[in-house]
Scaffold this motif. Sequence first.
Motif, mmCIF file in Angstrom:
data_model
loop_
_atom_site.group_PDB
_atom_site.id
_atom_site.type_symbol
_atom_site.label_atom_id
_atom_site.label_comp_id
_atom_site.label_asym_id
_atom_site.label_seq_id
_atom_site.Cartn_x
_atom_site.Cartn_y
_atom_site.Cartn_z
ATOM 1 N N TYR A 24 4.490 -16.167 -61.427
ATOM 2 C CA TYR A 24 4.205 -17.017 -60.269
ATOM 3 C C TYR A 24 5.232 -16.950 -59.146
ATOM 4 O O TYR A 24 4.909 -17.311 -58.007
ATOM 5 C CB TYR A 24 4.092 -18.481 -60.714
ATOM 6 C CG TYR A 24 2.967 -18.760 -61.674
ATOM 7 C CD1 TYR A 24 1.649 -18.885 -61.232
ATOM 8 C CD2 TYR A 24 3.211 -18.902 -63.038
ATOM 9 C CE1 TYR A 24 0.614 -19.142 -62.115
ATOM 10 C CE2 TYR A 24 2.180 -19.162 -63.934
ATOM 11 C CZ TYR A 24 0.887 -19.281 -63.467
ATOM 12 O OH TYR A 24 -0.131 -19.542 -64.341
ATOM 13 N N GLU A 40 0.911 -24.911 -66.324
ATOM 14 C CA GLU A 40 0.162 -23.890 -67.046
ATOM 15 C C GLU A 40 -0.176 -24.325 -68.462
ATOM 16 O O GLU A 40 -1.301 -24.114 -68.942
ATOM 17 C CB GLU A 40 0.979 -22.598 -67.086
ATOM 18 C CG GLU A 40 0.247 -21.434 -67.743
ATOM 19 C CD GLU A 40 1.093 -20.183 -67.775
ATOM 20 O OE1 GLU A 40 0.768 -19.218 -67.059
ATOM 21 O OE2 GLU A 40 2.099 -20.174 -68.520
ATOM 22 N N THR A 44 -3.382 -27.117 -65.221
ATOM 23 C CA THR A 44 -3.946 -25.868 -64.685
ATOM 24 C C THR A 44 -3.086 -25.384 -63.523
ATOM 25 O O THR A 44 -2.429 -26.189 -62.846
ATOM 26 C CB THR A 44 -5.387 -26.070 -64.192
ATOM 27 O OG1 THR A 44 -5.913 -24.813 -63.724
ATOM 28 C CG2 THR A 44 -5.460 -27.077 -63.064
ATOM 29 N N THR A 45 -3.098 -24.076 -63.319
ATOM 30 C CA THR A 45 -2.472 -23.494 -62.126
ATOM 31 C C THR A 45 -3.535 -22.846 -61.239
ATOM 32 O O THR A 45 -3.210 -22.047 -60.365
ATOM 33 C CB THR A 45 -1.405 -22.453 -62.518
ATOM 34 O OG1 THR A 45 -1.988 -21.468 -63.378
ATOM 35 C CG2 THR A 45 -0.221 -23.119 -63.210
ATOM 36 N N ASN A 46 -4.778 -23.204 -61.479
ATOM 37 C CA ASN A 46 -5.868 -22.723 -60.630
ATOM 38 C C ASN A 46 -5.578 -23.123 -59.185
ATOM 39 O O ASN A 46 -5.482 -24.312 -58.872
ATOM 40 C CB ASN A 46 -7.180 -23.349 -61.096
ATOM 41 C CG ASN A 46 -8.381 -22.886 -60.285
ATOM 42 O OD1 ASN A 46 -8.258 -22.433 -59.151
ATOM 43 N ND2 ASN A 46 -9.557 -23.002 -60.862
ATOM 44 N N PRO A 47 -5.416 -22.147 -58.285
ATOM 45 C CA PRO A 47 -5.020 -22.470 -56.914
ATOM 46 C C PRO A 47 -6.028 -23.337 -56.166
ATOM 47 O O PRO A 47 -5.682 -23.940 -55.146
ATOM 48 C CB PRO A 47 -4.864 -21.097 -56.250
ATOM 49 C CG PRO A 47 -5.671 -20.160 -57.097
ATOM 50 C CD PRO A 47 -5.572 -20.690 -58.495
ATOM 51 N N ASP A 48 -7.256 -23.412 -56.649
ATOM 52 C CA ASP A 48 -8.242 -24.285 -56.020
ATOM 53 C C ASP A 48 -7.983 -25.764 -56.345
ATOM 54 O O ASP A 48 -8.494 -26.649 -55.650
ATOM 55 C CB ASP A 48 -9.655 -23.920 -56.479
ATOM 56 C CG ASP A 48 -10.095 -22.555 -55.966
ATOM 57 O OD1 ASP A 48 -9.595 -22.134 -54.899
ATOM 58 O OD2 ASP A 48 -10.916 -21.911 -56.637
ATOM 59 N N LEU A 49 -7.202 -26.002 -57.394
ATOM 60 C CA LEU A 49 -6.947 -27.370 -57.858
ATOM 61 C C LEU A 49 -5.474 -27.741 -57.805
ATOM 62 O O LEU A 49 -5.125 -28.895 -57.553
ATOM 63 C CB LEU A 49 -7.448 -27.545 -59.299
ATOM 64 C CG LEU A 49 -8.895 -27.137 -59.593
ATOM 65 C CD1 LEU A 49 -9.175 -27.270 -61.089
ATOM 66 C CD2 LEU A 49 -9.873 -27.988 -58.793
ATOM 67 N N ASP A 67 -9.129 -32.580 -58.610
ATOM 68 C CA ASP A 67 -10.400 -32.011 -59.051
ATOM 69 C C ASP A 67 -11.475 -33.050 -58.815
ATOM 70 O O ASP A 67 -11.640 -33.969 -59.606
ATOM 71 C CB ASP A 67 -10.323 -31.623 -60.526
ATOM 72 C CG ASP A 67 -11.573 -30.903 -61.009
ATOM 73 O OD1 ASP A 67 -12.481 -30.691 -60.190
ATOM 74 O OD2 ASP A 67 -11.644 -30.551 -62.202
#
Length: 230
Positions: A24, A40, A44-49, A67
């Motif tokens: 990252y 992680e 979450t490390t989902n960039p959308d969230l 979210d």
Amino acid sequence: MITPNFGSFIAEFSNRLQQVSDAYLDSYDEEKAFVYMIAELFETTNPDLFEYTDGPKDGGIDFAIKDSNSYIICQCKYSSLEPRSGEEENIPKFDQSALEEIIAALTMLRDNKGEYDVKSSIKRLRGDYQKDFNADSDLTKLTAILAVSGELTNQAKTAFMSNKKTLAEEGIRLKLIEWKEIYHAIHAIVSPADVDFDINLSFDDERDVLSHLDYCYVLANAFDFYSAFR
């Protein structure tokens, strides 16, 4: 369940930080890698969230996850994992000031009148939360996480449990992640998936359970089931 040993875990912990940093970050930064590692492993490390917010004027929030109507804020406290003599001396201890930061972050996020000197990303998060809460307070969920690379002191742990109980009565979840939870999360990733287990279900409010003639169902946060599975 295996009882972890902190002294033996230091090398594995440090190795995990390096892996996260490689994934990252542009350059190695232990504290920043710790923030990403917690996200992680536990969220979450989902960039959308996910949004990394640590730094000047962060309002006590190192990362935030939005979210839909679900909000998660986290304060991460890291102390360098240098070997010391004695197992107990080896474990970094964090006092009540660590807890006070995440509680202050919750106060700031929920306060719809006060003025706070925070960066634009935190102002936006605060505005989004209050807008969603005002539109539907029952549907809007807020979780606050305190993650430490060692353990809270006994006094800080007592204060944490008291705040957790008070916030739960207001519909807010306060969660603590210490080194043992990190150990088990890292080892859970490499555990065999083909196992049998039970997940115990409980609820705080009977309104969460909708009963019918011959069945019932519950409105629940899917991530709670994911966490229980992990």
